[in-house]
Design a protein around this motif. Structure first.
Motif, PDB file in Angstrom:
ATOM      1  N   CYS A  49       0.629  -1.220  -0.051  1.00  0.00           N
ATOM      2  CA  CYS A  49       0.193   0.054   0.076  1.00  0.00           C
ATOM      3  C   CYS A  49       0.822   1.141  -0.092  1.00  0.00           C
ATOM      4  O   CYS A  49       2.135   1.350   0.214  1.00  0.00           O
ATOM      5  N   GLY A  50       0.185   2.192  -0.225  1.00  0.00           N
ATOM      6  CA  GLY A  50       0.899   3.599   0.070  1.00  0.00           C
ATOM      7  C   GLY A  50       0.576   4.366   1.200  1.00  0.00           C
ATOM      8  O   GLY A  50      -0.381   3.635   1.827  1.00  0.00           O
ATOM      9  N   GLY A  51       1.140   5.436   1.246  1.00  0.00           N
ATOM     10  CA  GLY A  51       0.906   6.233   2.683  1.00  0.00           C
ATOM     11  C   GLY A  51       1.421   7.556   2.323  1.00  0.00           C
ATOM     12  O   GLY A  51       2.209   7.678   1.384  1.00  0.00           O
ATOM     13  N   ILE A  52       1.141   8.605   3.488  1.00  0.00           N
ATOM     14  CA  ILE A  52       1.932   9.884   3.239  1.00  0.00           C
ATOM     15  C   ILE A  52       2.645  10.159   4.893  1.00  0.00           C
ATOM     16  O   ILE A  52       1.767   9.841   5.921  1.00  0.00           O
ATOM     17  N   LEU A  53       3.687  10.656   4.825  1.00  0.00           N
ATOM     18  CA  LEU A  53       4.431  10.990   6.037  1.00  0.00           C
ATOM     19  C   LEU A  53       3.653  12.404   6.425  1.00  0.00           C
ATOM     20  O   LEU A  53       3.989  13.284   6.112  1.00  0.00           O
ATOM     21  N   ILE A  54       2.985  12.577   7.778  1.00  0.00           N
ATOM     22  CA  ILE A  54       2.554  13.719   8.099  1.00  0.00           C
ATOM     23  C   ILE A  54       2.918  14.278   9.383  1.00  0.00           C
ATOM     24  O   ILE A  54       2.846  15.353   9.707  1.00  0.00           O
ATOM     25  N   ARG A  55       3.771  13.387  10.069  1.00  0.00           N
ATOM     26  CA  ARG A  55       4.551  13.766  11.041  1.00  0.00           C
ATOM     27  C   ARG A  55       5.626  12.845  11.168  1.00  0.00           C
ATOM     28  O   ARG A  55       5.677  11.724  10.697  1.00  0.00           O
ATOM     29  N   GLU A  56       6.845  13.425  11.999  1.00  0.00           N
ATOM     30  CA  GLU A  56       8.010  12.530  11.905  1.00  0.00           C
ATOM     31  C   GLU A  56       7.917  11.026  12.343  1.00  0.00           C
ATOM     32  O   GLU A  56       8.484   9.979  11.914  1.00  0.00           O
ATOM     33  N   ASP A  57       6.633  10.824  13.333  1.00  0.00           N
ATOM     34  CA  ASP A  57       6.347   9.658  13.744  1.00  0.00           C
ATOM     35  C   ASP A  57       5.085   9.074  13.487  1.00  0.00           C
ATOM     36  O   ASP A  57       4.531   8.168  13.684  1.00  0.00           O
ATOM     37  N   PHE A  58       4.426   9.708  12.320  1.00  0.00           N
ATOM     38  CA  PHE A  58       2.997   9.184  11.854  1.00  0.00           C
ATOM     39  C   PHE A  58       2.692   9.110  10.441  1.00  0.00           C
ATOM     40  O   PHE A  58       3.224  10.163   9.629  1.00  0.00           O
ATOM     41  N   VAL A  59       2.090   7.973   9.822  1.00  0.00           N
ATOM     42  CA  VAL A  59       1.853   7.881   8.395  1.00  0.00           C
ATOM     43  C   VAL A  59       0.447   7.684   8.177  1.00  0.00           C
ATOM     44  O   VAL A  59      -0.096   6.926   9.164  1.00  0.00           O
ATOM     45  N   ASN A 118      11.327   7.968  14.940  1.00  0.00           N
ATOM     46  CA  ASN A 118      10.872   9.134  14.168  1.00  0.00           C
ATOM     47  C   ASN A 118      11.703   8.943  12.886  1.00  0.00           C
ATOM     48  O   ASN A 118      13.038   8.603  12.770  1.00  0.00           O
ATOM     49  N   ALA A 119      11.180   9.579  11.821  1.00  0.00           N
ATOM     50  CA  ALA A 119      11.918   9.658  10.479  1.00  0.00           C
ATOM     51  C   ALA A 119      12.840  10.597  10.671  1.00  0.00           C
ATOM     52  O   ALA A 119      12.562  11.623  11.376  1.00  0.00           O
ATOM     53  N   THR A 120      13.971  10.609   9.898  1.00  0.00           N
ATOM     54  CA  THR A 120      15.010  11.780   9.742  1.00  0.00           C
ATOM     55  C   THR A 120      14.567  12.576   8.539  1.00  0.00           C
ATOM     56  O   THR A 120      14.624  11.937   7.528  1.00  0.00           O
ATOM     57  N   LEU A 121      14.326  14.003   8.790  1.00  0.00           N
ATOM     58  CA  LEU A 121      13.788  14.594   7.803  1.00  0.00           C
ATOM     59  C   LEU A 121      15.146  15.183   6.953  1.00  0.00           C
ATOM     60  O   LEU A 121      15.961  15.768   7.655  1.00  0.00           O
ATOM     61  N   ASN A 122      14.975  15.041   5.703  1.00  0.00           N
ATOM     62  CA  ASN A 122      16.140  15.540   5.015  1.00  0.00           C
ATOM     63  C   ASN A 122      15.574  15.932   3.503  1.00  0.00           C
ATOM     64  O   ASN A 122      14.208  15.945   3.302  1.00  0.00           O
ATOM     65  N   LYS A 123      16.231  16.089   2.603  1.00  0.00           N
ATOM     66  CA  LYS A 123      15.640  16.460   1.228  1.00  0.00           C
ATOM     67  C   LYS A 123      15.005  15.200   0.714  1.00  0.00           C
ATOM     68  O   LYS A 123      14.161  15.540  -0.458  1.00  0.00           O
ATOM     69  N   TYR A 124      15.113  14.149   1.099  1.00  0.00           N
ATOM     70  CA  TYR A 124      14.581  12.820   0.425  1.00  0.00           C
ATOM     71  C   TYR A 124      13.266  12.545   1.106  1.00  0.00           C
ATOM     72  O   TYR A 124      12.521  11.871   0.796  1.00  0.00           O
ATOM     73  N   VAL A 125      13.285  13.097   2.534  1.00  0.00           N
ATOM     74  CA  VAL A 125      12.105  12.407   3.542  1.00  0.00           C
ATOM     75  C   VAL A 125      11.669  13.906   4.108  1.00  0.00           C
ATOM     76  O   VAL A 125      12.285  14.263   5.014  1.00  0.00           O
TER      77      VAL A 125
END
Length: 250
Positions: A49-59, A118-125
């Motif tokens: 499935c797909g999804g979207i990252l809406i906060r570092e810790d939530f899809v 938590n996701a690491t936010l950068n230019k790819y994420v």
């Protein structure tokens, strides 16, 4: 819905919920990493499935993507057949399907995935912001859909992220076709043309982006032929669920 389809049509529709193999029919390859909020939900290394990252810790995704096996969220991906350096693989710690969602039904088809790290936010994420309040999504605006996977009902999955455009439709038109399966309050539907294509089985959980905001999440299509323009594609309306989303993520 014509009676001619009767019970057969109903069972075909039911089987959609299981068909979460994602795919865009037609469309084009997305420019790599131009949608850094996109998530690929994977089970045993396979995209489901797909999804979207809406906060570092939530899809954010749809509830029918819940799986009995452990799900890994892959962020920062373009080609999911490779281990790209940009990718982050994060386990799901907790599923939060909407409490009113019933398996095999279509209403309230929305779910939050709480990530173990938590996701690491950068230019790819990167995260994508939601609308601030429940506003009406007007008809006849072009919106972008994106996903990995099948490029046709009987075609193989695409390894790279693909996208195309679909146009929002008046709720009355959707209701006319989908009847009891369509809720104008909680769903949006779109028209598409056969050449440009659109979402397919089911591209579930991927976003419908209108005016740079995710207004919908891919919910269901006509199972026999996702590319039949007679049957509008249906999306869970994100705006309706904003209060619930905020409550779960508080």
């Amino acid at each position: 819905m014509a009676n001619a389809y009767g019970i057969i049509f109903f069972f075909q529709l039911l089987s959609l919920t299981g068909a979460s193999e994602s795919g865009i029919v037609g469309g084009k390859d997305t420019k790599p990493h131009s949608k850094p909020y996109m998530a690929s939900l994977q089970v045993r290394g396979h995209h489901t499935c797909g999804g979207i990252l809406i906060r570092e810790d939530f899809v954010l995704t749809v509830a029918h993507c819940e799986n009995s096996e452990p799900v890994t969220v892959v962020l920062g991906a373009h080609d999911i057949s490779k281990k790209e350096k940009s990718q982050q693989w994060i386990q799901v710690a907790k599923y939060h399907p909407h409490p009113k969602f019933i398996t095999g039904k279509y209403d309230y088809d929305i779910m939050l995935l709480e990530l173990k790290n938590n996701a690491t936010l950068n230019k790819y994420v990167k995260t994508i912001g939601l609308s601030k309040k429940d506003g009406k999504v007007p008809a006849n605006i072009n919106c972008v859909v994106a996903g990995w996977g099948r490029t046709g009902a009987d075609k193989p999955a695409s390894k790279v992220l693909k996208e195309t455009t679909e146009k929002t439709q008046f709720s009355a038109e959707c209701k006319n076709i989908w009847q009891k399966y369509f809720s104008a309050d909680r769903m949006i539907c779109t028209k598409f043309d056969k050449k440009k294509g659109g979402v397919c089985q089911g591209d579930s959980g991927g976003p419908l982006i209108c005016n740079s905001k995710p207004q919908g999440l891919t919910a269901f299509t006509y199972e026999c032929d996702c590319n039949n323009p007679k049957y509008p594609h249906v999306f869970t309306k994100v705006n309706f669920f904003l209060p619930w989303i905020k409550k779960v993520m508080k």
